[in-house]
Design a protein around this motif. Structure first.
Motif, PDB file in Angstrom:
ATOM      1  N   GLN A  11     -17.221  13.872   2.011  1.00  0.00           N
ATOM      2  CA  GLN A  11     -17.080  12.260   3.084  1.00  0.00           C
ATOM      3  C   GLN A  11     -16.148  13.056   4.244  1.00  0.00           C
ATOM      4  OE1 GLN A  11     -16.060  12.016  -0.503  1.00  0.00           O
ATOM      5  NE2 GLN A  11     -17.215  10.542  -1.199  1.00  0.00           N
ATOM      6  N   LEU A  12     -15.761  14.608   4.171  1.00  0.00           N
ATOM      7  CA  LEU A  12     -15.358  15.021   5.133  1.00  0.00           C
ATOM      8  C   LEU A  12     -16.209  16.029   6.266  1.00  0.00           C
ATOM      9  CD1 LEU A  12     -11.933  17.258   3.732  1.00  0.00           C
ATOM     10  CD2 LEU A  12     -12.277  14.749   4.913  1.00  0.00           C
TER      11      LEU A  12
ATOM     12  N   LEU B 287      -6.034  17.244   9.646  1.00  0.00           N
ATOM     13  CA  LEU B 287      -7.584  16.424   9.067  1.00  0.00           C
ATOM     14  C   LEU B 287      -7.602  15.219  10.020  1.00  0.00           C
ATOM     15  CD1 LEU B 287      -8.972  16.073   6.659  1.00  0.00           C
ATOM     16  CD2 LEU B 287      -6.937  14.469   5.615  1.00  0.00           C
TER      17      LEU B 287
ATOM     18  N   PRO C 204     -14.006   5.350  -0.198  1.00  0.00           N
ATOM     19  CA  PRO C 204     -15.049   4.941   0.129  1.00  0.00           C
ATOM     20  C   PRO C 204     -14.551   2.746  -1.732  1.00  0.00           C
ATOM     21  CG  PRO C 204     -16.330   6.198   0.008  1.00  0.00           C
ATOM     22  CD  PRO C 204     -14.715   6.517  -0.391  1.00  0.00           C
TER      23      PRO C 204
ATOM     24  N   PRO D 161     -10.556  11.605   0.498  1.00  0.00           N
ATOM     25  CA  PRO D 161     -11.627  11.237   1.368  1.00  0.00           C
ATOM     26  C   PRO D 161     -12.698  11.419  -0.230  1.00  0.00           C
ATOM     27  CG  PRO D 161     -10.188  13.597   1.311  1.00  0.00           C
ATOM     28  CD  PRO D 161     -10.157  13.145   1.480  1.00  0.00           C
ATOM     29  N   LEU D 162     -12.719  11.437  -1.462  1.00  0.00           N
ATOM     30  CA  LEU D 162     -13.796  11.652  -2.263  1.00  0.00           C
ATOM     31  C   LEU D 162     -13.369  10.261  -2.582  1.00  0.00           C
ATOM     32  CD1 LEU D 162     -13.360  14.437  -4.440  1.00  0.00           C
ATOM     33  CD2 LEU D 162     -15.258  13.979  -3.969  1.00  0.00           C
TER      34      LEU D 162
ATOM     35  N   ARG E   8     -15.230  17.568  -9.392  1.00  0.00           N
ATOM     36  CA  ARG E   8     -15.765  18.469  -8.961  1.00  0.00           C
ATOM     37  C   ARG E   8     -15.672  19.250  -8.226  1.00  0.00           C
ATOM     38  NH1 ARG E   8     -21.728  17.213 -11.111  1.00  0.00           N
ATOM     39  NH2 ARG E   8     -21.304  15.388  -9.802  1.00  0.00           N
ATOM     40  N   PRO E   9     -16.156  18.410  -7.041  1.00  0.00           N
ATOM     41  CA  PRO E   9     -15.392  19.217  -5.503  1.00  0.00           C
ATOM     42  C   PRO E   9     -14.529  19.745  -5.138  1.00  0.00           C
ATOM     43  CG  PRO E   9     -16.418  17.532  -5.551  1.00  0.00           C
ATOM     44  CD  PRO E   9     -16.246  16.821  -6.333  1.00  0.00           C
TER      45      PRO E   9
ATOM     46  N   ALA F 225     -19.006  22.309  -4.378  1.00  0.00           N
ATOM     47  CA  ALA F 225     -17.823  21.998  -4.854  1.00  0.00           C
ATOM     48  C   ALA F 225     -16.897  21.233  -3.227  1.00  0.00           C
ATOM     49  CB  ALA F 225     -16.837  22.751  -5.614  1.00  0.00           C
ATOM     50  N   LEU F 226     -18.274  20.666  -2.428  1.00  0.00           N
ATOM     51  CA  LEU F 226     -17.676  20.574  -1.467  1.00  0.00           C
ATOM     52  C   LEU F 226     -17.291  19.071  -1.724  1.00  0.00           C
ATOM     53  CD1 LEU F 226     -20.629  21.438   1.065  1.00  0.00           C
ATOM     54  CD2 LEU F 226     -18.254  22.757   0.803  1.00  0.00           C
ATOM     55  N   VAL F 227     -16.665  18.142  -0.385  1.00  0.00           N
ATOM     56  CA  VAL F 227     -15.976  16.852  -0.243  1.00  0.00           C
ATOM     57  C   VAL F 227     -17.092  16.372   0.651  1.00  0.00           C
ATOM     58  CG1 VAL F 227     -14.237  15.185   0.269  1.00  0.00           C
ATOM     59  CG2 VAL F 227     -13.821  16.998  -0.898  1.00  0.00           C
TER      60      VAL F 227
ATOM     61  N   ILE G 125       0.730  -1.261   0.061  1.00  0.00           N
ATOM     62  CA  ILE G 125      -0.144  -0.081  -0.197  1.00  0.00           C
ATOM     63  C   ILE G 125       1.324   1.626   0.109  1.00  0.00           C
ATOM     64  CG2 ILE G 125      -1.613   1.652   1.425  1.00  0.00           C
ATOM     65  CD1 ILE G 125      -2.692  -1.512   2.485  1.00  0.00           C
ATOM     66  N   VAL G 126       1.991   1.280   0.753  1.00  0.00           N
ATOM     67  CA  VAL G 126       2.806   2.699   1.079  1.00  0.00           C
ATOM     68  C   VAL G 126       3.256   2.580  -0.680  1.00  0.00           C
ATOM     69  CG1 VAL G 126       4.984   3.502   2.198  1.00  0.00           C
ATOM     70  CG2 VAL G 126       3.422   2.079   3.387  1.00  0.00           C
TER      71      VAL G 126
ATOM     72  N   LEU H 179      -4.997  15.662   0.438  1.00  0.00           N
ATOM     73  CA  LEU H 179      -6.062  14.776   1.664  1.00  0.00           C
ATOM     74  C   LEU H 179      -7.065  15.177   1.850  1.00  0.00           C
ATOM     75  CD1 LEU H 179      -2.215  15.398   4.073  1.00  0.00           C
ATOM     76  CD2 LEU H 179      -3.350  13.135   3.570  1.00  0.00           C
ATOM     77  N   TYR H 180      -7.084  16.884   1.569  1.00  0.00           N
ATOM     78  CA  TYR H 180      -8.738  16.790   1.619  1.00  0.00           C
ATOM     79  C   TYR H 180      -9.050  17.183   0.274  1.00  0.00           C
ATOM     80  CZ  TYR H 180      -6.995  19.295   6.005  1.00  0.00           C
ATOM     81  OH  TYR H 180      -6.798  19.646   7.271  1.00  0.00           O
ATOM     82  N   GLY H 181      -8.974  16.336  -0.281  1.00  0.00           N
ATOM     83  CA  GLY H 181      -9.545  16.181  -2.326  1.00  0.00           C
ATOM     84  C   GLY H 181      -9.591  15.079  -2.533  1.00  0.00           C
TER      85      GLY H 181
END
Lengths: 285, 497, 219
Positions: free
Chosen positions: C70-71, C94, B165, B161-162, B140-141, C66-68, B69-70, B156-158
């Motif tokens: 899952q956060l 985070l 899953p 998390p998107l 899009r986000p 344009a939000l994420v 994974i790493v 990390l923020y986009g």
């Protein structure tokens, strides 16, 4: 991610930790291995007592793994076949054969055949085995591969693949006997000591499989030790290991091999094996 | 698509004519009977004896997959670069067992060997699949993130998390694969489940073999109950703690192996004979060495590997088509489909290598056991995935009543494209497996690789390993081109890999 | 003082289909401007064009938020300042929200009636709540210029007044695109009408006549 990163650092830190001064040995898995560990753990206990150094048996799955373990200093002592011993000592300068079984100076391979083939025992090379199916033992075995292949090539002047209908490698001597007895292969080559032991134990159905030829003798099994063992375990250690092996007299222990007793050996005794291996093409020169 | 399928079938039939598919054992049914009896009389007492092997199977899998994974995650960041993509393709093209063969002489018989053998090819797979998941993400986000933030922060923020899953799904599927790989590595001597399984099968101790197999199924079947996201870091740390004591690496071994032993023999000969260990370059002899290795080993190995793969590919396709109706709600009653599901689960949980090992015991070493093992394992996977796809189809009210008509005219046409894409996707995996099965005495590339190891010829071993890897990479790119040409895709299903 | 936003003879086309024709526009520092017009008039395109012309330091409220998803609310709002910190700080925040950021973000969420959604995943929120998270993110960015594409379209009428007031109060220069003309006129001094990609008018809200607007929205 964090624990993973830590884990890797931890692993790296541990890989450089020094090796504990345990003495390790292994043995080629040349016959049934199910209880191999129990059998050889007894040898480890014996050596621990005699040498006054903690000794551990490392089980391996193949001849080549035992050679690799010896090369890497994962084991310092090994019970090798003639060929695997030559391979291992060639790769580790200073390594020496120190002992062999009483039987090993004049070792023999039996050619065995399923009785349905009608092949009969003979004194000369059994040329009638041509066009049958044939199984060797392990690819790295002396009595199960190297010597039989040598005699086959010498007689036919062809490679086994060109002579037989099908050529297999059973993996060990017990399996070779089982395969020929069941008829999966018509003819096979087997270590005589394992054959005799299994006949005595009543495992073999001699109405289905019989010996058809005994090869001329050759040197085989040996205990080999790394040359740097003295430096690692103290001056005179190799001599003490040799002593411990030669003075082994408990039948219970010797049956693991199976040998009547151990006698002294040296590297020179195995030159014929090296030459044969070069001849057959297993070792390059 | 029809033409592609028929071509595939035709090639397989032609291959079958030249293939060695004989049953060489005299009493295959008697042996099968003994196996069945063993399966009914499992010997639970040995589980305690083999507890370390069970533990090692799990710890190797955890450590190996963490490494994968790493490393795979890092590689996926550069996956759009051709050298990185090729590198990943290369490490992926070599089977875990071959990696273990490579590390066995280098790092010796210790956990590092098993962990690297799992971690390296898995890194290649993770790099590929992760980057695919990131490419397919809804981007899009991401417009909401400041463009001037650092790449890592935006990730990390986009993106992370998107796609979490999807990443989690795929990784947990892969963990199951890692357990399978870990168990199979025992067959060549690592201290996992396969070590004792091999002994038990070889010596006909089928009651022992049975309990080991049951333990293995239980381990995989119960994964979702004990592998929880929160517990994983703990498991990984525990695994590392449990394996650490035996770890030891010798740099001398590493350098000797990579800078000396793998060089073709003619280059080393002079220095070996005079004892200096020096290298020389006799061009003629080296060339002859190379040519004979190709004509005597590589080419015959490639030939049998290719023959086996093509027959297995077609057999997998046919098996999938046959198995599909028995699990699809449009054809089978709930009871039948449930039962079929269980059969398929067992077939796809059992590694091909173990299936092939059992079949070789039954039928002897020809291509037959290999074909059966590959087709059974892969057919079970494809039938399961296609079955899920088919179950999602809503049939029209006036759909044909006869099942055969419904299958041929309503369901199959709708799922066939994806099924074919699955099949092509697994082509490369089947070839990798075909090569490996050579270790069992079937004369594919693995047979010659195993011989090189047995004869302690690392130069030959590495040469054949490279041939195997490039063969696989070739099939991989051919499969991609075919899928593109036929306009078929596996959609968002990632668990085919 | 020079204008903070300036567009000269700007035209934009997608697939060779023109969507903006020859727009020339200047917005002064501190101005609050609203773009109105029927859908397809080019409001979003013009807004993006303006945003691009001032660079990434500005804030932008997207029509689809344009939000994420899952956060959490907190993390989505924090994103507004992602470029003020290094990746390490962002990563730590985070995993475990930094107290400094929590204290800075909480008052904003209180103003927008989102304080009880602080830790909730954005995907669990209603459309109106998500839109307010997007507004909070733009405000947290603390930019000199804030652009908003229909920033109150999903917020219920009672709250949209409050959100617009907050936006005006907390930003220096504000440019919004809105389809609700009445709300736009009520809150903004300067109104720019768009129709078919052209500027129909640019006037102070007190001077925008009903006729202008009727013309704008006539089919």
């Amino acid at each position: 991610m964090k624990p993973v990163r830590m884990a890797i650092l931890l692993t790296l830190a541990l890989t450089t930790a020094p090796l504990a001064q345990t003495f390790h040995f292994t043995a080629i898995p040349d016959q049934n291995t199910a209880r191999l560990k129990e059998r050889f753990d007894k040898i480890a206990t014996y050596l621990s007592d005699k040498l006054e150094v903690p000794t551990k048996y490392i089980p391996v799955k193949s001849y080549s793994a035992s050679v690799a373990a010896f090369k890497n200093n994962d084991v310092q002592l090994a019970w090798f076949g003639g060929l695997s011993g030559v391979q291992a000592r060639r790769a580790v300068p200073g390594a020496q054969a120190i002992a062999q079984g009483e039987e090993d100076m004049a070792f023999v391979t039996y050619f065995i055949a399923n009785t349905s083939t009608g092949l009969e025992a003979s004194d000369g090379f059994p040329a009638a085995i041509e066009a049958h199916t044939f199984t060797f033992g392990s690819k790295g075995s002396t009595s199960g591969r190297l010597m039989p292949e040598f005699f086959i090539r010498r007689h036919f002047q062809k490679s086994p693949n060109q002579i037989f209908k099908r050529v297999g490698f059973s993996g060990d001597h017990s399996k070779t006997i089982a395969l020929v007895q069941s008829g999966s292969y018509q003819v096979g080559a087997v270590n005589f000591a394992v054959w005799e032991k299994e006949v005595k134990a009543g495992i073999i159905d001699t109405s289905k499989v019989r010996v058809i030829w005994k090869t001329p003798t050759y040197p085989d099994y040996n205990w080999s030790i790394r040359g740097d063992a003295d430096a690692a375990y103290g001056e005179g250690f190799i001599a003490r290991v040799k002593d411990a092996l030669l003075s082994m007299s408990d039948r219970n222990l010797l049956d693991s091999f199976p040998r009547a007793k151990f006698i002294a050996a040296d590297n020179k005794m195995y030159e014929p094996i090296l030459e044969t291996a070069v001849d057959v093409g297993i070792i390059e020169k | 698509m029809t033409r592609a399928s028929l071509t595939l079938l035709l090639i397989a039939i032609l291959c079958a004519f030249v293939a060695d598919i004989e049953v060489t054992t005299l009493d295959p049914w008697g042996e099968l009977g003994r196996m069945a009896w063993g399966a009914l009389t499992p010997d639970a007492s040995v589980l305690y004896t083999f507890r370390n092997a069970l533990l090692n199977t799990v710890t190797f899998a955890f450590c190996g997959i963490s490494l994968g994974i790493v490393a795979g995650g890092l590689l996926s960041a550069g996956f759009q670069l051709t050298p990185v993509r090729l590198f990943c393709g290369f490490i992926r093209a070599i089977h875990e067992i071959f990696w273990a063969f490579l590390f066995l002489p280098v790092v010796g018989l210790n956990p590092v060997c098993g962990i690297l053998a799992i971690g390296i090819p898995y890194a290649g797979v993770f790099a590929k699949v992760y980057s695919e998941i990131w490419q397919e993400a809804d981007r899009r986000p991401l417009r909401g993130l400041p463009a001037t933030a650092s790449g890592l922060s935006r990730f990390l923020y986009g993106l992370l998390p998107l796609t979490l899953p999807a990443l989690r799904n795929y990784t947990s599927y892969r963990f199951e694969c890692a357990l399978r790989s870990s168990a199979v590595l025992g067959f060549i001597g690592l201290p996992t489940l396969g070590f004792h399984l091999e002994t038990a099968f070889r010596e006909g101790l089928y009651s022992e073999a049975a309990i080991l197999m049951y333990a293995f199924y239980l381990l995989i079947g119960s994964l979702r109950y004990w592998v929880k996201p929160r517990l994983i870091p703990l498991y990984v740390l525990l695994s590392i703690g449990l394996t650490s004591t035996a770890i030891r690496l010798s740099w001398a071994n590493l350098t000797r192996f990579f800078s000396y032993e793998i060089l073709p023999w003619p280059i080393r000969r002079q220095g070996f004979v005079d004892g200096s260990g020096d290298l020389s370059l006799p061009v003629d002899q080296t060339w002859t060495w190379l040519v004979t290795r190709f004509t005597d080993q590589a080419l015959p190995g490639i030939y049998d590997t290719a023959i086996l793969t093509q027959i297995a590919l077609a057999a997998t396709g046919l098996l999938t088509l046959l198995a599909l109706p028995s699990i699809c709600r449009h054809f089978a009653s709930p009871l039948v489909s449930r039962l079929s599901h269980y059969v398929l689960i067992v077939a796809r949980t059992t590694p091909e290598y173990i299936l092939a090992y059992i079949f070789v015991q039954l039928w002897g070493p020809s291509l037959l056991p290999a074909i059966a093992a590959i087709a059974l394992h892969n057919g079970a996977i494809l039938a399961y995935l296609s079955g899920q796809h088919a179950d999602r189809i809503q049939l029209r009210l006036d759909a044909p009543g006869r099942r055969a008509d419904r299958y041929g005219f309503e369901v199959l046409p709708r799922i066939y494209g994806q099924l074919l894409a699955f099949l092509f996707y697994r082509w490369e995996i089947m070839m990798r497996e075909s090569a490996i099965l050579g270790i069992l005495g079937i004369t594919t590339l693995g047979f010659f690789i195993d011989s090189a190891i047995a004869e302690d010829k690392m130069d030959q071993f590495v040469l054949l390993l490279l041939v195997t890897a490039f063969l696989n990479m070739g099939i991989d790119s051919l499969s991609q081109r075919l899928r593109k040409g036929l306009h078929i895709s596996i959609g968002s299903v990632k668990t085919v890999e | 003082m020079p204008p903070v936003i300036r567009l000269q003879n700007a035209s934009v086309s997608y697939d060779r289909l023109p969507v903006l024709h020859d727009i020339t526009l200047e917005i002064e520092d501190g101005e609050k401007v609203v773009l109105v017009g029927p859908s397809g008039a080019g409001k979003t395109t013009l807004l993006r064009k303006l945003f691009e012309s001032v660079g990434a330091s500005a804030a932008f409220i997207h029509q689809d938020y344009a939000l994420v998803p899952q956060l959490s609310t907190f993390h989505n709002v924090y994103m507004g300042r992602l470029d003020r910190h290094g990746a390490l700080y962002n990563g730590l925040n985070l995993a475990i929200p930094r107290r400094r950021e929590v204290e800075a973000i909480t008052p904003l969420l209180v103003e927008l009636n989102l304080e009880d959604k602080f830790h909730e995943r954005v995907s669990e929120l209603s459309g109106g709540q998500q839109q307010r998270v997007a507004v909070a993110r733009a405000l947290y960015r603390d930019a000199d210029i804030v652009f908003g594409d229909e920033p109150v379209s999903a917020v219920d009428p009672r709250q949209s007044d409050a959100v617009l007031t907050l936006l005006k109060q907390e930003t220096r220069t504000l440019v919004l695109a809105m389809h609700d003309v009445d709300l736009a006129l009520e809150h903004f001094d300067r109104v720019i009408g768009l129709r078919n990609g052209r500027m129909a008018f640019d006037a102070s809200s007190t001077h925008v006549a009903r006729d202008h607007l009727n013309e704008l929205f006539a089919s």
